[in-house]
Structures are given as C-alpha cells and as structure tokens.
Scaffold this motif. Structure first.
Motif, PDB file in Angstrom:
ATOM      1  N   VAL A 311     -11.304 -18.318 -31.499  1.00  0.00           N
ATOM      2  CA  VAL A 311     -10.904 -18.175 -29.777  1.00  0.00           C
ATOM      3  C   VAL A 311     -11.121 -17.866 -29.354  1.00  0.00           C
ATOM      4  CG1 VAL A 311      -9.196 -19.796 -28.647  1.00  0.00           C
ATOM      5  CG2 VAL A 311      -9.069 -19.226 -31.700  1.00  0.00           C
ATOM      6  N   HIS A 312     -12.081 -18.682 -27.714  1.00  0.00           N
ATOM      7  CA  HIS A 312     -12.626 -17.738 -27.150  1.00  0.00           C
ATOM      8  C   HIS A 312     -11.657 -17.438 -26.291  1.00  0.00           C
ATOM      9  CE1 HIS A 312     -15.008 -17.409 -23.613  1.00  0.00           C
ATOM     10  NE2 HIS A 312     -13.681 -18.075 -21.976  1.00  0.00           N
ATOM     11  N   SER A 313     -12.306 -15.905 -25.774  1.00  0.00           N
ATOM     12  CA  SER A 313     -11.077 -15.580 -24.712  1.00  0.00           C
ATOM     13  C   SER A 313     -11.946 -14.906 -23.437  1.00  0.00           C
ATOM     14  CB  SER A 313     -10.285 -14.278 -25.382  1.00  0.00           C
ATOM     15  OG  SER A 313      -9.060 -14.363 -24.184  1.00  0.00           O
ATOM     16  N   ASP A 314     -11.303 -14.853 -22.087  1.00  0.00           N
ATOM     17  CA  ASP A 314     -11.666 -14.106 -21.845  1.00  0.00           C
ATOM     18  C   ASP A 314     -11.883 -13.053 -21.697  1.00  0.00           C
ATOM     19  OD1 ASP A 314     -13.256 -16.330 -20.153  1.00  0.00           O
ATOM     20  OD2 ASP A 314     -11.760 -16.648 -18.418  1.00  0.00           O
ATOM     21  N   THR A 315     -12.774 -12.048 -21.196  1.00  0.00           N
ATOM     22  CA  THR A 315     -13.287 -10.274 -22.274  1.00  0.00           C
ATOM     23  C   THR A 315     -13.253 -10.137 -20.836  1.00  0.00           C
ATOM     24  OG1 THR A 315     -13.588 -10.725 -24.032  1.00  0.00           O
ATOM     25  CG2 THR A 315     -13.415  -8.295 -23.178  1.00  0.00           C
ATOM     26  N   PRO A 316     -12.482  -8.777 -20.170  1.00  0.00           N
ATOM     27  CA  PRO A 316     -12.514  -8.055 -19.454  1.00  0.00           C
ATOM     28  C   PRO A 316     -14.057  -6.903 -19.102  1.00  0.00           C
ATOM     29  CG  PRO A 316      -9.979  -7.736 -19.530  1.00  0.00           C
ATOM     30  CD  PRO A 316     -10.954  -8.666 -20.706  1.00  0.00           C
ATOM     31  N   THR A 317     -14.179  -6.786 -17.870  1.00  0.00           N
ATOM     32  CA  THR A 317     -14.989  -6.163 -17.271  1.00  0.00           C
ATOM     33  C   THR A 317     -15.352  -4.852 -16.684  1.00  0.00           C
ATOM     34  OG1 THR A 317     -17.111  -8.435 -17.268  1.00  0.00           O
ATOM     35  CG2 THR A 317     -17.941  -6.541 -16.075  1.00  0.00           C
ATOM     36  N   LYS A 318     -15.721  -3.755 -17.408  1.00  0.00           N
ATOM     37  CA  LYS A 318     -15.519  -2.815 -16.425  1.00  0.00           C
ATOM     38  C   LYS A 318     -17.167  -2.073 -17.151  1.00  0.00           C
ATOM     39  CE  LYS A 318     -10.814  -2.834 -18.811  1.00  0.00           C
ATOM     40  NZ  LYS A 318     -10.276  -2.190 -19.878  1.00  0.00           N
ATOM     41  N   LEU A 319     -16.911  -1.286 -15.681  1.00  0.00           N
ATOM     42  CA  LEU A 319     -18.353  -0.240 -15.138  1.00  0.00           C
ATOM     43  C   LEU A 319     -17.851   1.180 -16.098  1.00  0.00           C
ATOM     44  CD1 LEU A 319     -21.207   0.275 -14.339  1.00  0.00           C
ATOM     45  CD2 LEU A 319     -19.981   0.434 -12.296  1.00  0.00           C
ATOM     46  N   LYS A 320     -18.657   1.732 -16.886  1.00  0.00           N
ATOM     47  CA  LYS A 320     -18.370   3.213 -17.632  1.00  0.00           C
ATOM     48  C   LYS A 320     -19.385   4.002 -16.263  1.00  0.00           C
ATOM     49  CE  LYS A 320     -19.671   1.664 -21.459  1.00  0.00           C
ATOM     50  NZ  LYS A 320     -19.802   0.809 -20.953  1.00  0.00           N
ATOM     51  N   VAL A 321     -19.214   4.138 -15.390  1.00  0.00           N
ATOM     52  CA  VAL A 321     -19.696   5.508 -14.183  1.00  0.00           C
ATOM     53  C   VAL A 321     -18.539   6.265 -13.850  1.00  0.00           C
ATOM     54  CG1 VAL A 321     -20.546   5.938 -12.243  1.00  0.00           C
ATOM     55  CG2 VAL A 321     -21.812   4.137 -13.473  1.00  0.00           C
ATOM     56  N   THR A 322     -18.334   7.280 -14.034  1.00  0.00           N
ATOM     57  CA  THR A 322     -17.423   8.073 -13.350  1.00  0.00           C
ATOM     58  C   THR A 322     -17.188   7.640 -11.824  1.00  0.00           C
ATOM     59  OG1 THR A 322     -17.481   9.673 -15.088  1.00  0.00           O
ATOM     60  CG2 THR A 322     -16.120  10.535 -13.293  1.00  0.00           C
ATOM     61  N   GLY A 323     -16.219   7.763 -11.785  1.00  0.00           N
ATOM     62  CA  GLY A 323     -15.923   7.647 -10.438  1.00  0.00           C
ATOM     63  C   GLY A 323     -15.798   6.170  -9.284  1.00  0.00           C
ATOM     64  N   ILE A 324     -16.259   5.330 -10.522  1.00  0.00           N
ATOM     65  CA  ILE A 324     -15.817   4.141  -9.436  1.00  0.00           C
ATOM     66  C   ILE A 324     -15.270   2.951 -10.735  1.00  0.00           C
ATOM     67  CG2 ILE A 324     -17.375   1.536  -9.821  1.00  0.00           C
ATOM     68  CD1 ILE A 324     -20.429   3.306  -9.656  1.00  0.00           C
ATOM     69  N   ASN A 325     -14.531   2.765 -10.783  1.00  0.00           N
ATOM     70  CA  ASN A 325     -13.050   1.629 -10.949  1.00  0.00           C
ATOM     71  C   ASN A 325     -13.127   0.851 -10.827  1.00  0.00           C
ATOM     72  OD1 ASN A 325     -12.633   4.323 -12.334  1.00  0.00           O
ATOM     73  ND2 ASN A 325     -11.285   4.836 -10.213  1.00  0.00           N
ATOM     74  N   LEU A 326     -13.743  -0.169 -11.697  1.00  0.00           N
ATOM     75  CA  LEU A 326     -13.282  -1.842 -11.367  1.00  0.00           C
ATOM     76  C   LEU A 326     -13.598  -2.686 -12.119  1.00  0.00           C
ATOM     77  CD1 LEU A 326     -16.247  -3.188 -13.329  1.00  0.00           C
ATOM     78  CD2 LEU A 326     -17.605  -2.056 -11.117  1.00  0.00           C
ATOM     79  N   PHE A 327     -12.822  -3.619 -12.271  1.00  0.00           N
ATOM     80  CA  PHE A 327     -12.104  -4.809 -13.331  1.00  0.00           C
ATOM     81  C   PHE A 327     -12.605  -6.026 -12.826  1.00  0.00           C
ATOM     82  CE2 PHE A 327      -8.901  -6.856 -14.818  1.00  0.00           C
ATOM     83  CZ  PHE A 327      -8.972  -7.013 -16.105  1.00  0.00           C
TER      84      PHE A 327
END
Length: 816
Positions: A311-327
C-alpha cells in the motif's frame, strides 16, 4: 521439497527480502544470486559518508561473505544477467553461467539518467549511484581541482558536500529556481541553498546545461546563457529510471518499471520484481522505506503467505549532510482548498510549514528543527483532526496542552503505531516490545533485532529516548558497547585485559575473555590483531588473515579487481632516478594509469594481483618502500618547500617532514594517519586539517592535531608550541603513541581526542615530560619490529600463495 530461488541483483531490497524469508521459511529455497557489482551487499544510503571520508567501505557492508556461506547462498559477483529464458526457466550471465529457477526475483535497481547534451561521454563525466561511482569520485578528488555537480536534489547535494570535504572546488548547477524543489517549498529551498553556500559550495539555480566541453576529457560546462563553468570532474545527479531492460527483453509487462501487483508478482507467475526496478500501482520508488516494504511482502509470498499487500505511503525525505537538518513529507503545493501554518525564526535558521486540508495535515516541511517530524508524520498518516490543537500545532508535540512538555514525556505520548524509523518502517510498539521481550540493553541490540536506526541513523535520538523510557535507569546511552556480537566486552575493556592478563595471541584472548564464537568475526579479529601488534610488538606475530584485503596484499584493490601501488616518497620529494624507475615499471607492466595523489605521492593503477611482487621488486631496486596507502597506519607526511626555497618560509618544513616520515613509517595505528608540515602560517601543506600537523613560525614549531575533513568538518586543535625540531619530533611521536595505546580500532584521532579530552592530551604530552618520554620510548621500541618493508618481504617469497593466479581446472566429461 527445496525449490531453486534465483535473484538478479544484490542490493538492499533483495538482501532484506532474504532476511525475512530465512526467518519465515528456513530451508525452503536453495538461493542463487547474480550481482553485476563485484562485491557483497552494502548500504547504499551510506555512500555519502564513504565519499566524504567518514566511513570506509567495510563499515557499510550489510551482508559479508560469511552471511552467504552461513545460509548456503551461491553468489556470483560481477555477473550481469543478459538473458532470461522463461520457457526453460533459466537465466544466463555475461560470463556464460546459466542457472535454472523455480522462482525468479528481479531486483536490478535503477540506472542514472544522463542528460543528452554534447560532451556527455567525455572522460571525467560520471554519475552517482554505486560504490564504483564513489571510487571514481575519490580518485578524481585527489587533484583538488574543480568539480561541477549537475542536479540540486538529494544525491547531487550529498555528492557536492562529499567532494567539497575532499578539498575540491565544487559548483552545483540546478535547472529549477530552488534546490530540492520536489521535496521543499521555496522558503526551505532558500535556507538550504544558504547553508550549502556557507560550506563553500557555489550554487547556480536556473542553470540549464547546453554542453559539456573538453578535448578528450572534460574541461568545463557551457550553460545556455553562454557562461562557462570550469571543471575537471562533472557528476550527473539529475534523476534515476528503473532498470527494466532485462525484463522487457524477456517479454514481461513493463511500463516505467517492471509492472507488479501488490504482492510483487510480475505478469509471469513464477517471476517477482522488487526495489527501484518495480512499478506497483502505477508508481516507482527510490527511497529505502517502500523498497523494504516490498521486500517484506515478497518474502511473505515466497514463504506461502499471500495476505500481505503493498500500500502506498508517503515517505519522509532527509538530507545526509552534517549540520543541515531538514524533513519533508507529503504534498505542500499551494491550492485554494488548503491552508498553511508557518513558523520562521531567522536568527535560529528555523523554518516550519504545515499544509492543511479539512483540518488534517497533508504536507510538512521542517528546516533547522526536525525533532517533531515523526509526530507530524503520525498525524498525517492517521488523518487526525487537528482543530483542537491548531493554535499550538506548529510548535510541536511538546507544546500541546499550552506549556512545553519534557522531551521524554513527548516521546512517551506517541502511540504504539507511531513510525519511529522511516527507512525500515519500524513503529514505536515494535521497538518497545522487542526491548522487553528480548531483554535488549544496547542500541546495537535494538538495531540488530528491529532494524530501527540501522540505515541512515537520523532516528537514533528517538530510539535512545524509547530505550530510556522502557529500561529506565538501567539504560545508559554512554554505557560500554560490545566491540561485536562475539563478546560482551567493549574495546577499552579488551585492551585493558590484554595487558592485565598478558594475552599474546588471538586464541588466548578469545579463550580467556570468553568469546562466544570459535574464531571471531570480521569486526573483532582485525581489532584484536591491531591491539596485540601494538601491545606486544616484540612477541606477537602479525596475523595477516585477520586483516582486510588491502592490508593482506599491501596494495589497494580497485573496482575491476586490479590493484594500485603507491611507493613512499619521503615528504613528497623525489628525483630523476626514482621517476625513471617508475616510468620503467609503468612501461614494463603496461600500467594503464599514473596519478599524482593529494598526499604528494605517485599512484600506479591497474596492476594485476599476480604482478604485484614483480612490480615491487623493480621499485625496490630503485630504493622504494611501500607507501602503505592501504594501511591503518602512517600514510603520508605532506610538506611545502619551506625556508629552503620559499620567500615566506620560516623553517625547513621539507626536511622536518622527511625526518618525521622516516622516523615513523611502518607503524600501525588504530585508523589511517595523515600528517603535514607547513613552512609558514600560510599553510600551503594544509597542516591544519590533518590528523597531526606542524605549522612552522619564526619562534619554532606549532603542533596541531585532531583535524577532520569528513562529515565532521573541523580544523585542528593546537597542542602547543615547541622551539626545536627535536622537541617537535618527540611531541609528535609521543602523541601518536598515546593515540596508538588508547584509541579503539578504526577510531580516527579526532574522535579519540574528543572522547578522552583535549586538556588531558595536552596534560600528558605537553605538561608531563616523564610521561611524554615514556610514550616516545615505547614507540621507538615498537619501530624496531615495525620498520620492515612489506613489499621486500613478499618479493622474498613471504605469503607467496596470496599472489598466485587461480588455476583453471578442467574436468573430463562424465560417462552416461
């Protein structure tokens, strides 16, 4: 009856599928895997830390060779499947191997999209999808020249950050007005661009590539506005598409990807597909969470349980660069039927936006503060009516009720079905029940049994909070972590007991410290071998079988199975005779590439394994010893020309660098050790980002240590100033020996220094002359046994079986 299961592809999705399958139906299948890459299964999510230097390849392996042996899996490495015969139910590889199957799983992943512009095939133009791409970038980064990354999405920004950390001058070209426009709204994109540029990376948005220019190899990029961006390396990271060609050739239904139903079955009832190559419900996926869900469902169906469905479910996106926090999660586009709640904190670099429809969250963008991502995700997934909490919703879970909750109370308030680990789809209830049901006490245990925080690691904080809630005072995040599953002891206890009990062999350590396994594993054996080499240099015989391949053969293995050889050049200095000898070796053995490294050495690439002793013999005649570019040990001492030639030089930096390298070569250390000596504060040798560095000044020698240029980017710490070369050498050697004796295996010097404390290191090395002298003397003693050239030993016949080519064995036809 055992069935034959053949898998095309050996990525993260089929690996996870097999884990589930072996749990649910042990012994039901005889498994054969064809992997186009010449290696085992590894964590592609962690390629960015490998590129930046934070991790080595060995640290991101998911299933080592032992795992395949344990489960009776036949793994064909470097075998690309070129044909599927559905009538005969066979597959054939490009090496001519044909295997029959009862069930076939296609997991061929995706291929990077190459923009169709002139120059796309020039040398120096690469993509970013697998370990081979990373190795190509690492090789190119040794030049420390200019790189251009085309694409400002997740992969492009991670590639840019990794190359910048390796010293390259990086420019990101992005065709859209803001970075990561598919995951971020313009406001968050602006903050992200600012953070990327603060790291010294240039960003050009609305940049449309017209052509890649160069004569034989890349020299730059021409934009459609006629601007030229110089480059010696171009990385294309503009998207991926499912690798479905083999399925299409076999006559399976293919649209964008290999069409499968919600049980991962293709149009052929005996063939399944999963991962990035599969299309389910009209959608294809590139993030790991849905791929792991496909793996779970495929395993259940193979085991006979056909009830699970994708079943489709939206998946969060995160960036793997230290010091940059995004969701980022869900749909955040503007619309007349939508509302938004926005919080901005310019001073703190925080931006939060919630997109609502009918009083329910449909999209979330968090930048700067992302701790509430899991809570917002849970509200969205359950379509919770947020009317009653609307006024405080943007402030997060802790503020529901009007006043901030203790962070632990906020985690406790999460429902059992709240998703904690997005990569692996692990909810709070599963983590808590597994901790209690299996009496888990460490983060590694939780990772092993639930997979939570075992992929990208961004949910580690939440998992640790759950452990604290579940275990109470009995859980101590700072408690000693076992060095591997073979023992309950941590690295520090093992080191202490080796000395206290006088243990001088690996079998003795395992017996006396009550190892749980007979022979140890790939984690503990290299560590024990190092500890014994360090503690008993005059008594312990190095166990080469406990080393990784590069250290076993004293050369660096390349992606095609050949090796590179780096002769040691003291302080980066060479002469005509040495260069002629290298040229003769290159001609004699037809070595395809000669490369100057970032450490002021010459790298000879493309040497066959069986030729290594002969290459070393010829280099040895010219006086070369191993540069140990493969080693957890001293690799290079980089220098500038210093006072002998430079008008700014204050001391003889070249002479000191040569003296240090000749004094310390051959020594093994917990992790690789790189040094540099700069002749003046202009720091041309880049001493202030090395493990240990010296900056020469008019009044003497300023000693630096604990620099980092990986995900943890930091300048060195100053140990202190000494007046003479002799004092500089004594302090550097003593510091190295302190690190050798106290650090954990694979722990870089900057990580060790942070753990033991900078002041304590200064106290022992700078402030305690007796202790410093004792460290120095122990290092000198160990060098009596360490300074033996491994190349010369192997030219003389040591470990000669390692370099013999495998024999080709022919078998007579069996009689009928």
């Amino acid at each position: 009856m055992t069935q034959k299961l053949v898998i095309i592809g050996n990525g993260m999705a089929p690996g996870r599928m097999l884990e589930h399958l072996f749990e649910q139906a042990p012994g039901q299948y005889q498994v054969t895997i064809f992997n186009a890459e010449p290696r085992v299964n590894y964590d592609r999510i962690m390629l960015s830390p490998v590129l930046s230097g934070e991790k080595d390849y060995e640290e991101i392996i998911i299933h080592g060779d032992g795992w395949y042996i344990k489960h009776g899996i036949t793994l064909y490495k470097g075998h690309k499947i070129v044909a599927i015969d559905r009538a005969k139910k066979t597959v054939t590889s490009d090496h001519g191997v044909t295997e029959s199957y009862d069930k076939l799983v296609i997991a061929t992943g995706s291929v990077p999209f190459i923009i169709p512009v002139p120059g796309k095939d020039l040398r120096g133009v690469i993509t970013y999808r697998d370990l081979d791409d990373v190795q190509a970038m690492l090789l190119a980064a040794q030049s420390r020249e200019k790189a251009v990354v085309i694409g400002g999405g997740l992969l492009g920004l991670e590639a840019a950050a990794g190359l910048a950390s390796r010293g390259m001058d990086v420019t990101v070209l992005h065709v859209m007005p803001t970075l990561m426009e598919r995951q971020l709204d313009p406001a968050a994109g602006y903050l992200l661009q600012k953070a990327v540029e603060d790291r010294g990376i240039k960003v050009i948005c609305k940049a449309n590539t017209k052509a890649i220019i160069g004569d034989g190899r890349v020299e730059g990029i021409e934009l459609d506005d006629s601007r030229i961006i110089p480059a010696t390396l171009v990385v294309m990271a503009v998207g991926i598409r499912p690798n479905a060609g083999i399925a299409k050739d076999a006559g399976l239904a293919v649209n964008r990807g290999i069409v499968v139903d919600d049980g991962m079955m293709t149009s052929d009832g005996d063939i399944m597909a999963l991962g990035e190559c599969a299309e389910v419900g009209g959608m294809v996926y590139g993030l790991v969470a849905p791929l792991y869900e496909m793996a779970r469902i495929a395993a259940s169906h193979l085991a006979g349980d056909r009830s699970p469905a994708f079943v489709h479910s939206d998946t969060p996106t995160k960036l793997k660069v230290t010091g940059i926090n995004l969701f980022s999660l869900g749909d955040f586009a503007d619309g007349d039927d939508r509302e938004e709640i926005v919080l901005r904190d310019a001073a703190g670099g925080v931006y939060k936006r919630l997109v609502l429809k009918d009083n329910r969250i449909i999209g979330t963008v968090l930048y700067g503060e992302t701790a509430d991502g899991a809570w917002f995700n849970d509200l969205k997934k359950k379509q919770t009516d947020i009317s009653d909490m609307r006024e405080t919703l943007i402030f997060g879970q802790a503020y529901q009720g009007g006043s901030p909750l203790d962070p632990m109370a906020a985690v406790a308030a999460l429902p059992d079905d709240a998703e904690i680990c997005g990569c692996n789809g692990v909810c709070k209830g599963k983590i808590v029940s597994t901790i209690t049901g299996k009496s888990l006490t460490s983060l590694d245990d939780v990772r092993a049994h639930t997979k939570a925080s075992a992929s990208c690691g961004s949910c580690t904080g939440l998992v640790e909070q759950l452990m604290t809630l579940t275990l109470g005072d009995s859980y101590n995040p700072a408690a000693v972590q076992p060095m591997c599953t073979c023992t309950e002891l941590g690295h520090d206890d093992v080191r202490r007991l080796i000395k206290a009990k006088g243990l001088k062999t690996i079998p003795a350590v395992m017996q006396e410290l009550e190892w749980k396994t007979s022979c140890g594993c790939a984690k503990c054996r290299p560590a024990l071998n190092y500890y014994l080499v360090c503690d008993w240099p005059d008594e312990y015989a190095d166990d080469y079988q406990s080393r990784f391949i590069n250290e076993r053969v004293h050369a660096n293995i390349q992606k095609d199975g050949t090796y590179s050889v780096v002769p040691r050049m003291w302080g980066g200095v060479t002469n005509a005779q040495e260069l002629r000898a290298i040229a003769d070796v290159v001609d004699k053995f037809e070595i395809p590439l000669v490369k100057v490294t970032g450490g002021q050495r010459i790298d000879l690439l493309g040497i066959e394994k069986e030729d290594l002793p002969a290459v070393w013999a010829d280099l040895g005649k010219a006086g070369f010893v191993s540069g140990q570019a493969y080693a957890k040990g001293l690799r290079t001492v980089k220098t500038c020309v210093g006072s002998d030639w430079c008008r700014f030089g204050t001391q003889d930096s070249t002479g000191l660098g040569i003296r240090i390298e000749k004094f310390m070569w051959g020594s093994w250390t917990p992790a690789k050790l790189k040094m540099a000596v700069s002749g003046c504060p202009r720091n041309c040798a880049e001493a202030t980002c090395k493990d240990i560095g010296v900056v020469c000044v008019d009044s003497g020698f300023e000693i630096h240590f604990a620099g980092a240029a990986g995900l943890d980017i930091k300048g060195t710490e100053v140990l202190g100033l000494v007046k003479t070369e002799d004092e500089a050498l004594e302090h550097i050697v003593a510091l190295t020996q302190m690190y050798r004796e106290q650090a954990r295996y694979l722990e870089r010097i900057y990580t060790w220094a942070k753990r033991v404390g900078l002041d304590e290191i200064r106290r022992q090395i700078l402030g305690d002359a007796d202790k410093r002298k004792a460290y120095f003397d122990r290092f000198v003693f160990s060098q009596k046994f360490a300074q033996v050239d491994p190349w010369s030993e192997r030219v003389s016949g040591k470990d000669k079986h390692e370099f013999r080519p495998m024999a080709t064995v022919g078998f007579s036809e069996a009689a009928e």
